[in-house]
Design an enzyme around this catalytic site. Structure first.
Site, PDB file in Angstrom:
ATOM      1  N   LYS A  40       0.794  -1.084   0.129  1.00  0.00           N
ATOM      2  CA  LYS A  40      -0.066  -0.014  -0.281  1.00  0.00           C
ATOM      3  C   LYS A  40       0.656   0.953  -0.095  1.00  0.00           C
ATOM      4  O   LYS A  40       1.736   1.096  -0.266  1.00  0.00           O
ATOM      5  CB  LYS A  40      -1.063  -0.076   1.099  1.00  0.00           C
ATOM      6  CG  LYS A  40      -1.849  -1.192   1.527  1.00  0.00           C
ATOM      7  CD  LYS A  40      -2.993  -1.174   2.752  1.00  0.00           C
ATOM      8  CE  LYS A  40      -4.062  -2.177   2.440  1.00  0.00           C
ATOM      9  NZ  LYS A  40      -4.870  -2.361   3.179  1.00  0.00           N
ATOM     10  N   TYR A  83     -12.837  -4.370  -3.203  1.00  0.00           N
ATOM     11  CA  TYR A  83     -12.538  -4.840  -2.157  1.00  0.00           C
ATOM     12  C   TYR A  83     -14.627  -5.739  -2.180  1.00  0.00           C
ATOM     13  O   TYR A  83     -15.267  -5.965  -1.402  1.00  0.00           O
ATOM     14  CB  TYR A  83     -13.261  -3.780  -0.619  1.00  0.00           C
ATOM     15  CG  TYR A  83     -11.866  -3.189  -0.397  1.00  0.00           C
ATOM     16  CD1 TYR A  83     -10.977  -4.688   0.708  1.00  0.00           C
ATOM     17  CD2 TYR A  83     -10.729  -2.414  -0.600  1.00  0.00           C
ATOM     18  CE1 TYR A  83      -9.855  -4.040   1.112  1.00  0.00           C
ATOM     19  CE2 TYR A  83      -9.446  -2.652  -0.612  1.00  0.00           C
ATOM     20  CZ  TYR A  83      -9.399  -3.668   0.419  1.00  0.00           C
ATOM     21  OH  TYR A  83      -8.156  -2.962   1.276  1.00  0.00           O
ATOM     22  N   ASN A 110      -1.387  -0.495   7.512  1.00  0.00           N
ATOM     23  CA  ASN A 110      -0.864  -1.840   7.607  1.00  0.00           C
ATOM     24  C   ASN A 110       0.075  -1.980   6.261  1.00  0.00           C
ATOM     25  O   ASN A 110       0.135  -3.515   6.678  1.00  0.00           O
ATOM     26  CB  ASN A 110      -2.141  -2.477   7.713  1.00  0.00           C
ATOM     27  CG  ASN A 110      -3.298  -2.514   7.330  1.00  0.00           C
ATOM     28  OD1 ASN A 110      -3.166  -2.026   6.160  1.00  0.00           O
ATOM     29  ND2 ASN A 110      -4.180  -3.382   7.628  1.00  0.00           N
ATOM     30  N   HIS A 165      -2.082  -5.758   1.582  1.00  0.00           N
ATOM     31  CA  HIS A 165      -3.177  -6.382   1.146  1.00  0.00           C
ATOM     32  C   HIS A 165      -2.649  -7.213   0.837  1.00  0.00           C
ATOM     33  O   HIS A 165      -1.598  -7.406   0.125  1.00  0.00           O
ATOM     34  CB  HIS A 165      -3.702  -5.645   0.501  1.00  0.00           C
ATOM     35  CG  HIS A 165      -5.099  -6.874  -0.124  1.00  0.00           C
ATOM     36  ND1 HIS A 165      -6.073  -6.493   0.487  1.00  0.00           N
ATOM     37  CD2 HIS A 165      -4.691  -7.327  -0.980  1.00  0.00           C
ATOM     38  CE1 HIS A 165      -6.683  -7.833   0.215  1.00  0.00           C
ATOM     39  NE2 HIS A 165      -5.958  -8.025  -1.578  1.00  0.00           N
ATOM     40  N   GLU A 209      -9.136 -11.636  -7.382  1.00  0.00           N
ATOM     41  CA  GLU A 209      -8.343  -9.896  -6.581  1.00  0.00           C
ATOM     42  C   GLU A 209      -7.371 -10.168  -8.116  1.00  0.00           C
ATOM     43  O   GLU A 209      -6.682  -9.206  -8.850  1.00  0.00           O
ATOM     44  CB  GLU A 209      -7.204 -10.191  -6.100  1.00  0.00           C
ATOM     45  CG  GLU A 209      -8.530  -9.573  -4.368  1.00  0.00           C
ATOM     46  CD  GLU A 209      -8.334  -9.713  -3.089  1.00  0.00           C
ATOM     47  OE1 GLU A 209      -8.742  -9.597  -2.436  1.00  0.00           O
ATOM     48  OE2 GLU A 209      -7.102 -10.184  -2.907  1.00  0.00           O
TER      49      GLU A 209
HETATM   50  P1  GDP Z   1      -6.738  -7.332   6.051  1.00  0.00           P
HETATM   51  O1  GDP Z   1      -6.965  -8.693   4.684  1.00  0.00           O
HETATM   52  O2  GDP Z   1      -6.182  -7.917   7.307  1.00  0.00           O
HETATM   53  O3  GDP Z   1      -6.687  -6.192   5.183  1.00  0.00           O
HETATM   54  O4  GDP Z   1      -8.129  -7.438   6.124  1.00  0.00           O
HETATM   55  P2  GDP Z   1      -9.871  -7.413   5.861  1.00  0.00           P
HETATM   56  O5  GDP Z   1     -10.153  -7.643   4.727  1.00  0.00           O
HETATM   57  O6  GDP Z   1     -10.527  -8.232   7.590  1.00  0.00           O
HETATM   58  O7  GDP Z   1      -9.766  -5.349   5.677  1.00  0.00           O
HETATM   59  C1  GDP Z   1      -9.452  -4.540   4.883  1.00  0.00           C
HETATM   60  C2  GDP Z   1      -9.394  -3.592   5.290  1.00  0.00           C
HETATM   61  O8  GDP Z   1     -10.510  -2.623   5.843  1.00  0.00           O
HETATM   62  C3  GDP Z   1      -8.234  -3.378   6.518  1.00  0.00           C
HETATM   63  O9  GDP Z   1      -6.735  -3.996   6.077  1.00  0.00           O
HETATM   64  C4  GDP Z   1      -8.497  -2.578   7.288  1.00  0.00           C
HETATM   65  O10 GDP Z   1      -8.395  -1.350   6.366  1.00  0.00           O
HETATM   66  C5  GDP Z   1      -9.840  -2.564   7.326  1.00  0.00           C
HETATM   67  N1  GDP Z   1     -10.594  -2.448   8.468  1.00  0.00           N
HETATM   68  C6  GDP Z   1     -10.822  -3.810   8.397  1.00  0.00           C
HETATM   69  N2  GDP Z   1     -11.623  -4.078  10.160  1.00  0.00           N
HETATM   70  C7  GDP Z   1     -11.903  -2.978  10.347  1.00  0.00           C
HETATM   71  C8  GDP Z   1     -12.112  -2.738  12.141  1.00  0.00           C
HETATM   72  O11 GDP Z   1     -12.566  -3.469  12.191  1.00  0.00           O
HETATM   73  N3  GDP Z   1     -11.510  -1.251  11.601  1.00  0.00           N
HETATM   74  C9  GDP Z   1     -11.456  -0.385  10.779  1.00  0.00           C
HETATM   75  N4  GDP Z   1     -11.082   1.218  11.450  1.00  0.00           N
HETATM   76  N5  GDP Z   1     -10.746  -0.838  10.072  1.00  0.00           N
HETATM   77  C10 GDP Z   1     -10.973  -1.994   9.171  1.00  0.00           C
HETATM   78 MG    MG Z   2      -8.989  -9.223   3.647  1.00  0.00          MG
END
Ligand code: GDP
Ligand code: MG
Length: 202
Positions: free
Chosen positions: A15, A55, A157, A160, A171
């Site tokens: 990112k 997403y 973070n 991705h 994706e």
């Molecule tokens: P990843 O696959 O580890 O990136 O996580 P996810 O697919 O669950 O979520 C995608 C993105 O959404 C994450 O990288 C975060 O930027 C955001 N996100 C997910 N869960 C949360 C949450 O509980 N709070 C907030 N603020 N952002 C979240």
């Molecule tokens: Mg994810």
């Protein structure tokens, strides 16, 4: 024909913060040293439509992420900004659009046995505050949902990584054209996957 596990693939995106933190080499090294094979790579500045589609590759993403976010607020004793998971993830998605379109990213496809879970393990949990030490997120970044929510932005973070084989397939099709993916042999695949290890001793 059923694919061999060594043909598993996953999509990784460094990112914008990963690029700005000069972590490109470090991040690539983490996946490379596992024995995974890099089969596609490019730098690009994504637009909001691409982020939205990205997403949406998992149709459940909004519900699952919103529900998970509400649970984590409650666990921390914080009142969630809304009780509707979709409303929460719409806000998360809006912040992600701003974050991911803010500068160049690097998209990559990594191939190898169990590529999806192996890359997730090396990447670490989504929220840097609790990502395991030794993982990329745990070692190189210190953001939290508490801070990013307070400041009204996406959690930074670094990376991705696809969450499942199905997500990876969708994706990959979204980020890469077929002719951008290279089919080649890597010399170390012999020691990683061949049934018989021969030809070593002289
Ligand atoms: P990843 O696959 O580890 O990136 O996580 P996810 O697919 O669950 O979520 C995608 C993105 O959404 C994450 O990288 C975060 O930027 C955001 N996100 C997910 N869960 C949360 C949450 O509980 N709070 C907030 N603020 N952002 C979240
Ligand atoms: Mg994810």
């Amino acid at each position: 024909m059923k694919k061999h596990l060594k043909e598993d693939r996953t999509l990784v995106i460094i990112k914008p913060d990963g690029i700005q933190r000069s972590l490109i080499g470090e991040i690539i090294e983490r996946y490379e040293r596992l024995g995974l094979k890099l089969v596609a790579i490019k730098m690009t500045v994504p637009n909001a439509t691409l982020v939205e589609k990205h997403y949406s590759s998992d149709p459940e993403w909004k519900k699952v992420t919103g529900t998970k976010a509400i649970e984590s607020y409650l666990k921390k004793g914080i009142k969630p900004p809304s009780n509707d998971p979709i409303e929460i993830s719409n806000k998360i998605l809006a912040n992600l659009k701003k974050y991911l379109t803010s500068g160049p990213v690097i998209a990559m496809i990594w191939e190898g046995a169990h590529a999806v879970p192996v890359v997730r393990k090396a990447t670490g949990g989504t929220e840097p505050l609790t990502s395991d030490v030794g993982s990329i997120r745990g070692d190189f970044v210190l953001d939290s949902y508490q801070m990013s929510d307070t400041d009204g932005r996406a959690v930074r973070n670094l990376i991705h990584a696809s969450g499942s084989n199905d997500e990876a397939e969708k994706e990959i099709a979204l980020w890469f054209k077929k002719d951008e993916i290279v089919k080649y042999k890597h010399i170390q695949e012999k020691i990683l996957y061949d049934v018989n290890i021969d030809g070593i001793l002289e």
